[in-house]
Design an enzyme around this catalytic site. Structure first.
Site, PDB file in Angstrom:
ATOM      1  N   HIS A  69       0.752  -0.978  -0.233  1.00  0.00           N
ATOM      2  CA  HIS A  69      -0.006  -0.065   0.078  1.00  0.00           C
ATOM      3  C   HIS A  69       1.237   1.078  -0.416  1.00  0.00           C
ATOM      4  CE1 HIS A  69      -3.628   1.864   1.855  1.00  0.00           C
ATOM      5  NE2 HIS A  69      -3.239   2.696   0.736  1.00  0.00           N
ATOM      6  N   HIS A  71       1.637   5.073  -2.258  1.00  0.00           N
ATOM      7  CA  HIS A  71       0.865   6.225  -2.849  1.00  0.00           C
ATOM      8  C   HIS A  71       2.650   6.810  -3.687  1.00  0.00           C
ATOM      9  CE1 HIS A  71      -2.765   5.886  -1.173  1.00  0.00           C
ATOM     10  NE2 HIS A  71      -3.393   5.847  -0.268  1.00  0.00           N
ATOM     11  N   ASN A 103      -5.082   6.191  -6.819  1.00  0.00           N
ATOM     12  CA  ASN A 103      -5.971   7.891  -6.582  1.00  0.00           C
ATOM     13  C   ASN A 103      -4.637   8.396  -7.611  1.00  0.00           C
ATOM     14  OD1 ASN A 103      -4.338   7.234  -4.281  1.00  0.00           O
ATOM     15  ND2 ASN A 103      -5.371   8.018  -2.762  1.00  0.00           N
ATOM     16  N   HIS A 241      -5.802  -1.160   5.051  1.00  0.00           N
ATOM     17  CA  HIS A 241      -5.733  -0.415   7.014  1.00  0.00           C
ATOM     18  C   HIS A 241      -7.042  -0.042   7.931  1.00  0.00           C
ATOM     19  CE1 HIS A 241      -8.170   2.708   4.448  1.00  0.00           C
ATOM     20  NE2 HIS A 241      -7.255   2.667   3.571  1.00  0.00           N
ATOM     21  N   ASP A 314       0.806   2.878   4.058  1.00  0.00           N
ATOM     22  CA  ASP A 314       0.283   3.398   3.273  1.00  0.00           C
ATOM     23  C   ASP A 314       1.158   4.843   3.416  1.00  0.00           C
ATOM     24  OD1 ASP A 314      -1.991   4.834   2.448  1.00  0.00           O
ATOM     25  OD2 ASP A 314      -3.023   4.789   4.356  1.00  0.00           O
ATOM     26  N   HIS A 318       2.954  14.342   1.095  1.00  0.00           N
ATOM     27  CA  HIS A 318       2.281  15.363   0.561  1.00  0.00           C
ATOM     28  C   HIS A 318       3.355  16.340   1.098  1.00  0.00           C
ATOM     29  CE1 HIS A 318      -1.222  14.173   1.250  1.00  0.00           C
ATOM     30  NE2 HIS A 318      -1.641  13.413   1.672  1.00  0.00           N
TER      31      HIS A 318
END
Lengths: 433, 331
Positions: A69, A71, A103, A241, A314, A318
């Site tokens: 997992h 991003h 996403n 999660h 996860d 950012h």
């Protein structure tokens, strides 16, 4: 399904490490040799044979980790992470394979977007990476993506992670289609009308701080729905999660009834509770939110007994300016690839809450199996996917220590014990320190 | 050319005291509160003189940074600073660079460049004062951050109650209405419990935050629960915070019928407070608001002296509410 950039194999002899291979039941001081990307010999004394010799004295050699997992923010937010930087971070965290969530901007919902990502990963991925495609077009929850075509184009699984599949009807159709694709559905369980506007776990801390609550039942209700649908359709699902005790209880009841459900848990949900939000630090804001102590204990117990079979970072990078904002204005998500092992070693293994070999299994074979991937092994004939760990090394987490382009970590400024010394991914040294 | 002198260490000016902030009632001890209330009382006496201005904070700068509309809080902070002879500057989000999309961090850095002694901030988001404290070297006073805290309101309410009853300990205060969206309620519960009062929160179930009892108060959904209280504290029904279709209550009409504070629901002698601005005919009946037992005007007057006390206390070096940046606690 997993791709990485081309390169030469590193032929190695790793000497004198404590080899911990939970699947093979090995825990002994041994030498390991690799040739052309394959483990070729495991013995008390292995000839160097002209190979590069790595001194493993005092270190642990284990099957490298798999992060189910991540991003990678590509395409769309390459300022936060790229395939190159994210896979470098993964290598530094001891991972020999990662799965990236769809996403992105645009969402990975067509063979064209997926194909472009696969091409890019072939050019720049430092460790093998697999890409999930979305369940619904643009992750809007309205129509299914062309899942068979996406599977043919290399989708490693399907997920609308970040948002739930709100419609039970659409969820059922997606489950039925698993018969065609053979790929796992990975589900972000959140009942949106219960979580709407919530910034943290609903409980005494949110009541005091004034944050709108995101209650446990917003997760567990959706977990129960998806388990019921999976049972009805007889298809496997993977729950992303998990954060709430009630979700764990629902998972265990369904597993006992024969539902093929797997689940993952993040390091931050295993180490922190909603008390951490008192700091108002945006780096403890994530979805699902940090929950109460009894939730944390339930997650840990399930990880220990294997009902939750995978640790997932996860990893959610950012931009700094987005997190340097009041808690409510900051986006959800924290990074984790480079700290996952050290955080869990420090907070769970060292205090005696989780055996080291269990942690190693839940970070490697557990997540691989959840997606039907070949688990990394230390066995003659197996691909060389190895991680060399120094469980006793202390280090301080700071911004400059990250390979990730982002530093929104809940561990900034903390001292951890446990360092990755070397990562061998698909036969190549992807990281060493 | 000026003569260069070597200063001995013992004649160097002392190190400035550590920066202190007033961000949450949670950071205060009972002694802090008692000292602030006593200081406010001495300022009240000084305001009875013809010459109302005190020279105490001459040369100090107080910046009011308001991201939300406010009448009584911003005006009383400004007047409090002026009564103490400080220079004041008021910045409202509307018409400033905030309108042009400037982040709170950048606004804080800009204002911080003027080296103000105090930044008073009101902001719709929880934690904005922490952020300003992090990025400037000013003392920060929270004048309301989202639904979190409004500590000077709680202090002025304590002051009002103390003036009325000559004590706080042992009193029973019922706080009625939209507790969920109320920073005033949160600060007041903490402040009243800290000072030994008994607090009952009364309102519709969805507007009583789950878990709030951990602060040491009781809750009830029955308006009759206000009957036993010495003070009935009426919260503003925050219509602007009620999302469309959120259904916290079926309607404002039903809210008023069930939980509105009317003369019939009060017994003689019960004191009534309201932080303002009031919605007459919604959470409070006009007759209650205008009755002699209403302390609303006293609250406003208390606001001035309490804010003078806060500014004075922060800038004159006594240990009030030291708010260190809290570290993330790892379980």
């Amino acid at each position: 399904m997993l791709v990485m950039k081309d390169g030469r194999f590193d032929d190695l002899v790793i000497r004198g490490a404590r080899v911990v291979e939970p699947a093979e039941g090995i825990d002994a001081t041994l030498d390991v040799r690799t040739d052309a990307g394959i483990v070729t010999e495991i013995a008390t004394k292995v000839d160097a044979n002209g190979h590069r010799v790595v001194d493993g004295t005092g270190l642990v050699l284990a099957p490298a980790f798999v992060d189910p997992h991540v991003h990678l923010r590509t395409p769309g937010r390459e300022d936060e992470e790229t395939i190159a930087s994210g896979t470098r971070a993964a290598a530094a965290g001891g991972f020999c394979a990662i799965l990236a969530m769809p996403n992105t901007e645009p969402v990975v919902d067509s063979a064209a977007v997926l194909g472009a990502l696969v091409e890019r990963a072939r050019a720049e991925a430092e460790v093998p990476v697999g890409f999930l495609a979305s369940i619904s077009k643009s992750q809007r929850g309205g129509e299914l993506t062309e899942m068979a075509e996406l599977a043919d184009a290399g989708a490693a699984g399907f997920s609308d992670d970040g948002v739930p599949v709100a419609s039970a009807g659409l969820m059922r159709r997606a489950l039925q289609y698993v018969q065609v694709t053979g790929r796992r559905l990975a589900l972000h369980c959140e009942e949106p009308t219960l979580s709407r506007g919530g910034h943290m776990h609903e409980g005494a801390v949110s009541a005091e701080l004034g944050f709108a609550g995101y209650p446990s039942v917003a997760e567990s209700l959706m977990v129960e729905r998806d388990l019921a649908l999976a049972a009805y359709e007889g298809e496997p699902i993977h729950l992303l999660h998990l954060s709430a005790r009630e979700s764990v209880e629902a998972l265990e009841a369904a597993q006992a009834a024969g539902v093929a459900a797997t689940a993952e848990v993040t390091p931050h949900h295993l180490c922190l509770t909603d008390e951490a939000v008192r700091s108002l630090d945006a780096n403890v804001k994530m979805n699902p939110p940090l929950r109460a102590e009894d939730d944390r204990r339930a997650l840990l117990a399930a990880l220990r007994n294997g009902n939750i079979s995978a640790v997932a970072s996860d990893h959610a990078p950012h931009a700094r300016h987005e997190k340097e904002a009041p808690f409510e204005a900051a986006p959800f998500g924290v990074t984790g690839l480079e700290t996952a092992f050290a955080a869990l070693n420090t907070h769970l293994v060292e205090p005696g809450l989780l055996p080291l070999e269990t942690l190693l299994e839940r970070m490697s074979a557990g997540p691989a199996r959840a997606y039907g991937l070949e688990p990394p092994r230390i066995a003659v004939g197996a691909p060389a996917n190895l991680v060399l760990l120094d469980p006793n090394a202390s280090w301080r987490v700071h911004e400059e220590s990250f390979r990730s382009l982002s530093a929104n970590s809940w561990l900034l400024g903390k001292t951890l014990r446990g360092r990755v010394r070397m990562t061998v991914a698909a036969g190549r040294v992807a990281f060493e320190a | 050319m000026a003569e260069i002198r070597v200063m001995r260490a013992d004649v160097l000016p002392p190190e400035p005291p550590p920066r202190r902030h007033l961000i949450s009632i949670r950071d205060l001890s009972r002694e802090d509160v008692e000292r602030l209330l006593a200081t406010a009382r001495s300022f009240e006496r000084s305001l009875e003189r013809e010459m109302k201005k005190l020279p105490t904070l001459r040369g100090r700068t107080v910046v009011n940074l308001f991201y939300e509309s406010s009448t009584r809080t911003s005006s009383s902070f400004e007047l409090a600073a002026k009564r103490l002879s400080a220079d004041t500057m008021s910045i409202k989000a509307a018409g400033s660079s905030v309108d042009k999309g400037e982040s709170l961090k950048d606004t804080a850095l800009t204002i911080g460049a003027y080296d103000p002694d105090v930044i008073v901030i009101r902001h719709p988001q929880i934690g904005a004062p922490h952020l300003v404290a992090h990025f400037t070297s000013a003392h920060v006073v929270n004048a309301g951050d989202g639904k979190h805290q409004h500590p000077t309101q709680a202090l002025l309410d304590l002051y009002t109650i103390q003036e009325e009853f000559q004590r706080i300990e042992g009193l029973h205060v019922a706080i009625v209405g939209d507790v969920l969206h109320s920073r005033v309620a949160r600060s007041n519960v903490q402040a009243l419990v800290l000072m030994g009062a008994r607090v009952t929160l009364v309102g519709p179930p969805a507007l009583l935050p789950r878990g709030i009892e951990a602060l040491g108060c009781e809750t009830s959904t029955d308006i009759a629960a206000i009957g036993a209280a010495d003070v009935v504290y009426v919260l503003r029904m925050q219509r602007e915070r009620m999302e469309e279709g959120a259904n916290y209550v079926p309607s404002l009409r039903e809210y008023t019928a069930r939980w509105g504070v009317t003369p019939e629901r009060l017994r003689p002698g019960q004191k009534v407070m309201h932080p303002g601005p009031m919605n007459r005919g919604v959470e409070i009946d006009g007759r209650v608001a205008d009755a002699a037992d209403a302390l609303v005007e006293t609250q406003v007057r208390a606001g001035l002296v309490v804010r003078m006390a806060v500014l004075y206390d922060l800038l004159t070096g006594r240990p009030v509410g030291v708010q260190a940046a809290a570290a993330v606690e790892v379980a």
